[in-house]
Design a protein around this motif. Structure first.
Motif, PDB file in Angstrom:
ATOM      1  N   GLU A 234      84.066  28.039  16.072  1.00  0.00           N
ATOM      2  CA  GLU A 234      84.326  28.854  14.886  1.00  0.00           C
ATOM      3  C   GLU A 234      85.554  28.397  14.101  1.00  0.00           C
ATOM      4  N   GLY A 235      86.261  27.389  14.592  1.00  0.00           N
ATOM      5  CA  GLY A 235      87.404  26.847  13.865  1.00  0.00           C
ATOM      6  C   GLY A 235      88.678  27.655  13.991  1.00  0.00           C
ATOM      7  N   VAL A 236      88.729  28.572  14.967  1.00  0.00           N
ATOM      8  CA  VAL A 236      89.959  29.347  15.175  1.00  0.00           C
ATOM      9  C   VAL A 236      91.081  28.438  15.647  1.00  0.00           C
ATOM     10  N   ALA A 237      90.746  27.478  16.499  1.00  0.00           N
ATOM     11  CA  ALA A 237      91.738  26.550  17.023  1.00  0.00           C
ATOM     12  C   ALA A 237      91.080  25.198  17.246  1.00  0.00           C
ATOM     13  N   THR A 238      91.892  24.154  17.265  1.00  0.00           N
ATOM     14  CA  THR A 238      91.373  22.829  17.563  1.00  0.00           C
ATOM     15  C   THR A 238      91.100  22.724  19.067  1.00  0.00           C
ATOM     16  N   ALA A 239      90.432  21.623  19.463  1.00  0.00           N
ATOM     17  CA  ALA A 239      90.140  21.423  20.879  1.00  0.00           C
ATOM     18  C   ALA A 239      91.424  21.320  21.700  1.00  0.00           C
ATOM     19  N   THR A 240      92.505  20.879  21.067  1.00  0.00           N
ATOM     20  CA  THR A 240      93.794  20.811  21.756  1.00  0.00           C
ATOM     21  C   THR A 240      94.422  22.188  21.856  1.00  0.00           C
ATOM     22  N   GLU A 241      94.445  22.917  20.759  1.00  0.00           N
ATOM     23  CA  GLU A 241      95.102  24.233  20.737  1.00  0.00           C
ATOM     24  C   GLU A 241      94.383  25.267  21.581  1.00  0.00           C
ATOM     25  N   VAL A 242      93.048  25.125  21.696  1.00  0.00           N
ATOM     26  CA  VAL A 242      92.283  26.162  22.385  1.00  0.00           C
ATOM     27  C   VAL A 242      92.669  26.246  23.859  1.00  0.00           C
ATOM     28  N   SER A 243      93.159  25.141  24.419  1.00  0.00           N
ATOM     29  CA  SER A 243      93.594  25.168  25.814  1.00  0.00           C
ATOM     30  C   SER A 243      94.773  26.119  25.990  1.00  0.00           C
TER      31      SER A 243
END
Length: 618
Positions: free
Chosen positions: A429-438
């Protein structure tokens, strides 16, 4: 006969104090950087999405700190002997012979680091005058990480060398490597005129020899590349640290340490146990129920931790004792555990998926969406094997959980089951990047562990941070050295030759996919997954696009094939990791692993022939 100490032999106690000092110098900053990265990236995501006030400097600061984490983590991994290496050919050697081989291997590690230090110093000085675009500070802060890491690793390697080998072994192996280097230097005029024959000398003979004798794969890549550049080309040696820095600086790779830490957190806080208990209550009473639970748990947990060793360690100890009580054979359990580890390589946020996106430019979001169904195909085929093996299992003493008990287990496990959903939804959904989502996963798990499961041991945080730094350093040094090696292969013209060979494969797209799948089964077995992907991904993905193969489809085929090789005996390192976690001898497990591997091979063929499994939901 009692061993008499040699007066010239170096006593381990004489270096112990220095080793502790070296540990303190590398471990404390590395642990602090992991914590800092979590707050920097988490704060950046919160400011952008919740406050609508993006912080422009977070990515740049995170990337600089990340390079320091990669190099410090590499030092910690070297100190712990935790770098990825192949032990197939050396583990059964006689103790005295093994000691000589290990001493020679460490002398080659030292040789690479000696060769790297001066170019890393030159690269650092070249970058000092350059300023970063956002923070406006010197790029020397970034490049200095490679130089500092090279020096610290050199000191660590020498310390380990003199601690673990006798003085005679140090002298003779060190002398042999020095003489070999001198001979190559004297032969430089001859080697310079050999053209691509040097690829065979350095990237086949030297590289394979190093890997066979157990030299860590990252250092084997680095030594082969440095030797090729130094003795057969006129390229400046500063290219090596430059390419290493470039390979390790992709911000998307920052997801690697953060997901590794998240995987440790879900085990420590009880989230993994809650998921497993719910699955056991749901289907544990049917024939093969616990095997199905293991498959389901590996699918779910892989979506959180991203690290296969962490996945297996979280699931197997919780299930194996009861599975053995029900009559399951040790070999079958290891076969199932190995195959489930291979199957789950495509499940987001797999570290291999993140690495593929980093080195090939394929959309991480597309890879995360495309990776779910290939694993389902593997899971279903392995479930058929489980059904066949357990069709006569005695279930007379197994009690079926009541609806009330299942509901209670579901309620307890719900916060844990929501975590993979939150992670995937936030990325898609674009809430966070693959890096930030961690970081979202980390904060969620900490809160769930403290306030819901009431299981949070603060004393384990520091060791977990060090484990994160060590594993991340081991992975990222491979990425850096493999990036440099891939550049050298490209500059030599090998990439163009590879394009001609692969585009000429009979059968067009299908032939290319089948050859690639077979190649990555072999590469995954010999090199492990990430080195194989980093080295050959940049070369093969453009060819896939050229022959008309969808990049996400190609990624799923090669990742699944690589996973199959990684967990297949006799060479697959993942197979031996599964044996160690399950505490089963490889000799017992090896004859019984093949039905599960056959199921995965059929799944791989289905992925090759049916692109829909990979791209149907894009």
């Amino acid at each position: 006969m009692e061993h008499t100490a040699d007066p010239l032999e170096i006593s381990p106690s004489s270096t112990r104090w220095f080793d502790r000092l070296l540990g303190w110098v590398t471990e404390v900053p590395a642990a602090a950087i992991v914590v800092a990265e979590i707050f920097i990236l988490g704060g950046g995501a919160f400011a952008r999405y919740a406050l609508h006030a993006p912080l422009t400097w977070t990515d740049e600061l995170a990337s600089i700190l990340f390079l320091w984490l990669a190099m410090l983590g590499s030092c910690i991994a070297l100190r712990r002997a935790a770098h990825m290496h192949l032990t197939t050919f050396v583990r059964d050697l006689a103790p005295n012979t093994r000691a000589w081989v290990d001493a020679l291997g460490m002398s080659l590690v030292v040789a690479f680091l000696v060769m790297l230090c001066v170019p890393a110093w030159e690269h650092w000085h070249e970058e000092i005058e350059v300023t970063t675009p956002v923070l406006g500070i010197s790029e020397g802060w970034r490049a200095g990480a490679v130089f500092a890491g090279a020096v610290l690793m050199l000191v660590t390697a020498v310390t380990r060398w003199v601690e673990n080998a006798r003085w005679k072994q140090v002298a003779l192996t060190g002398g042999a490597v020095a003489l070999g280097g001198a001979a190559l230097w004297l032969l430089t005029p001859v080697l310079s005129g050999l053209g691509n024959i040097n690829l065979v000398i350095f990237f086949l003979v030297m590289l394979v020899s190093c890997i066979v004798m157990g030299v860590p794969i990252a250092f084997a890549f680095g030594l082969a590349t440095m030797s090729y550049l130094a003795f057969s080309t006129t390229n400046p040696m500063s290219i090596m640290p430059n390419r290493m820095q470039e390979g390790m600086s992709h911000l998307i790779l920052l997801a690697v340490p953060l997901f590794v830490f998240l995987g440790a957190l879900i085990e420590m806080t009880g989230l993994a146990r809650a998921m497993i208990n719910f699955l056991v209550g749901l289907i544990g009473h049917v024939r093969g129920g616990l095997q199905y639970v293991l498959l389901g748990a590996m699918y779910i947990v892989s979506g959180i931790s991203g690290a296969k060793a962490a996945d297996m360690a979280a699931v197997a100890p919780a299930l194996f004792p009861e599975m053995k009580k029900r009559g399951s054979k040790d070999g079958d359990l290891i076969g199932l555990l190995s195959a489930s580890g291979a199957m789950s390589e495509t499940i987001p946020p797999s570290i291999v998926l993140i690495t593929v996106g980093s080195v090939t430019g394929v959309s991480i979001t597309a890879l995360f969406i495309g990776g779910l169904m290939p694993a389902v195909v593997g899971l279903l085929l392995m479930a058929i094997v489980v059904w066949w093996q357990t069709r006569r299992e005695d279930m007379s003493g197994v009690k079926r959980a009541s609806g009330k008990e299942i509901g209670k287990l579901l309620l307890v496990s719900l916060p844990a089951l929501l975590l993979p959903v939150i992670i995937r939804t936030a990325v898609v959904e674009g809430v966070a990047t693959a890096t930030e989502v961690s970081t979202i996963g980390v904060f969620y798990t900490v809160l769930a562990g403290i306030f819901i499961y009431r299981q949070f041991d603060w004393r384990r945080i520091y060791p977990m941070l060090l484990d994160t730094a060590s594993l991340s350093g081991a992975i990222l040094l491979i990425v850096g050295c493999a990036t440099a090696m891939a550049w050298a292969l490209t500059q030599s013209g090998f990439a163009q030759d590879l394009v001609k060979i692969m585009t000429a494969v009979p059968g067009g797209k299908l032939g290319f996919l089948l050859v690639s799948a077979l190649a990555f089964v072999v590469l995954g077995s010999l090199l492990e997954g990430i080195p194989a992907i980093v080295l050959f991904g940049p070369l093969l993905f453009p060819i896939a696009k050229l022959v008309g193969v969808n990049e996400v489809h190609y990624a799923m085929v090669v990742i699944f094939a690589m996973g199959l090789g990684l967990f297949a005996p006799p060479f697959g390192v993942g197979f031996y990791a599964a044996c160690a976690i399950g505490r089963v001898s490889p000799d017992v497990a090896m004859p019984r692993v093949w039905p599960h591997m056959a199921a995965l091979f059929v799944a791989l063929l289905l992925l090759v022939f049916v692109p829909w499994f990979s791209i149907g939901f894009l």
